[in-house]
Design a protein around this motif. Structure first.
Motif, PDB file in Angstrom:
ATOM      1  N   UNK A  21       0.811  -1.211   0.000  1.00 41.57           N
ATOM      2  CA  UNK A  21       0.000   0.000   0.000  1.00 41.57           C
ATOM      3  C   UNK A  21       0.851   1.270   0.000  1.00 41.57           C
ATOM      4  N   UNK A  22       2.109   1.160   0.378  1.00 45.37           N
ATOM      5  CA  UNK A  22       2.991   2.332   0.412  1.00 45.37           C
ATOM      6  C   UNK A  22       3.436   2.701  -0.995  1.00 45.37           C
ATOM      7  N   UNK A  23       3.498   3.990  -1.240  1.00 45.74           N
ATOM      8  CA  UNK A  23       4.008   4.481  -2.517  1.00 45.74           C
ATOM      9  C   UNK A  23       5.531   4.473  -2.443  1.00 45.74           C
ATOM     10  N   UNK A  24       6.145   3.878  -3.444  1.00 44.28           N
ATOM     11  CA  UNK A  24       7.607   3.826  -3.498  1.00 44.28           C
ATOM     12  C   UNK A  24       8.064   4.893  -4.478  1.00 44.28           C
ATOM     13  N   UNK A  25       8.867   5.863  -4.012  1.00 39.05           N
ATOM     14  CA  UNK A  25       9.309   6.931  -4.915  1.00 39.05           C
ATOM     15  C   UNK A  25      10.313   6.399  -5.941  1.00 39.05           C
ATOM     16  N   UNK A  26      10.301   7.006  -7.103  1.00 42.17           N
ATOM     17  CA  UNK A  26      11.265   6.661  -8.145  1.00 42.17           C
ATOM     18  C   UNK A  26      12.647   7.098  -7.668  1.00 42.17           C
ATOM     19  N   UNK A  27      13.634   6.205  -7.709  1.00 38.00           N
ATOM     20  CA  UNK A  27      14.987   6.581  -7.278  1.00 38.00           C
ATOM     21  C   UNK A  27      15.519   7.757  -8.095  1.00 38.00           C
ATOM     22  N   UNK A  28      16.244   8.663  -7.463  1.00 41.56           N
ATOM     23  CA  UNK A  28      16.795   9.818  -8.181  1.00 41.56           C
ATOM     24  C   UNK A  28      17.657   9.370  -9.361  1.00 41.56           C
ATOM     25  N   UNK A  29      17.443   9.988 -10.493  1.00 39.46           N
ATOM     26  CA  UNK A  29      18.262   9.715 -11.668  1.00 39.46           C
ATOM     27  C   UNK A  29      17.853   8.497 -12.483  1.00 39.46           C
ATOM     28  N   UNK A  30      16.863   7.736 -12.029  1.00 34.37           N
ATOM     29  CA  UNK A  30      16.480   6.509 -12.743  1.00 34.37           C
ATOM     30  C   UNK A  30      15.986   6.807 -14.151  1.00 34.37           C
ATOM     31  N   UNK A  31      15.124   7.789 -14.289  1.00 32.22           N
ATOM     32  CA  UNK A  31      14.569   8.117 -15.608  1.00 32.22           C
ATOM     33  C   UNK A  31      15.693   8.524 -16.560  1.00 32.22           C
ATOM     34  N   UNK A  32      16.609   9.350 -16.085  1.00 33.55           N
ATOM     35  CA  UNK A  32      17.719   9.797 -16.930  1.00 33.55           C
ATOM     36  C   UNK A  32      18.595   8.628 -17.348  1.00 33.55           C
ATOM     37  N   UNK A  33      18.857   7.687 -16.420  1.00 37.14           N
ATOM     38  CA  UNK A  33      19.679   6.524 -16.759  1.00 37.14           C
ATOM     39  C   UNK A  33      18.995   5.642 -17.796  1.00 37.14           C
ATOM     40  N   UNK A  34      17.685   5.467 -17.666  1.00 35.70           N
ATOM     41  CA  UNK A  34      16.952   4.659 -18.639  1.00 35.70           C
ATOM     42  C   UNK A  34      16.993   5.329 -20.009  1.00 35.70           C
TER      43      UNK A  34
END
Length: 137
Positions: A21-34
Motif C-alpha cells: 500500500x505504500x508508494x515507493x518513490x522513483x529513485x533519483x536519476x532513474x529516468x535519466x539513466x533509462x
C-alpha cells in the motif's frame, strides 16, 4: 480431506499488504539513466584511436570482451553481475562474498580488466567496477 484455508485470510500477509500500500518513490536519476541506455542502444561503435587511424569496434563487442575478461579475472569471492559501456567507460557491476574486502577486490578487478582491454584493443579504456551486492557461498 483436509480443509484448505484461504491464503488471503492468513495474518502473515498483513505485513505484505501494508508494504504494497505504500508508494515507493522513483529513485533519483532513474529516468535519466533509462533514457541514456535507450539512446546508447543506437550507438553502433566505440572509437579506438590507433597509430594508423581510428578503429571502430562495435559497442556490443567491447561489452562482450569486457564481460569475458571480468569473468576470467575476477578475484576469489567476486561474481560479475553485469557489464556495459556507458558514459564512454566500461561499467562492471559485481557482487562480493561476505568477508571479502570489497574495495580491494573491486580495484584488483578494475586493474585486470583495464590492462587486458588495453592489450587486446591497443588503447586504454576507462573501467569502473561497482560493488552492488554481497553474497554468501
Amino acid at each position: 480431506m483436509a480443509e484448505q484455508s484461504d491464503p488471503e485470510r492468513d495474518p502473515r500477509w498483513d505485513a505484505v499488504r501494508r508494504a504494497a500500500a505504500r508508494r515507493v518513490p522513483t529513485p533519483p536519476g532513474l529516468v535519466e539513466r533509462v533514457l541514456r541506455a535507450v539512446a546508447r542502444g543506437r550507438r553502433t561503435a566505440v572509437e579506438v584511436p590507433g597509430d594508423d587511424g581510428d578503429l571502430r569496434v562495435a559497442e556490443t563487442v567491447v561489452t562482450r570482451l569486457a564481460t569475458a575478461i571480468a569473468g576470467e579475472r575476477a578475484p576469489a569471492g567476486v561474481r560479475v553481475s553485469a557489464v556495459a559501456v556507458e558514459d564512454d567507460a566500461v561499467q562492471v557491476l559485481v557482487s562480493v562474498r561476505f568477508g571479502v574486502a570489497a574495495d580491494e577486490a573491486a580495484e584488483a578487478l578494475r586493474r585486470e580488466v583495464t590492462a587486458e582491454l588495453a592489450r587486446q584493443l591497443g588503447t586504454e579504456a576507462t573501467v569502473n567496477v561497482h560493488v552492488v551486492d554481497v553474497h554468501r557461498d
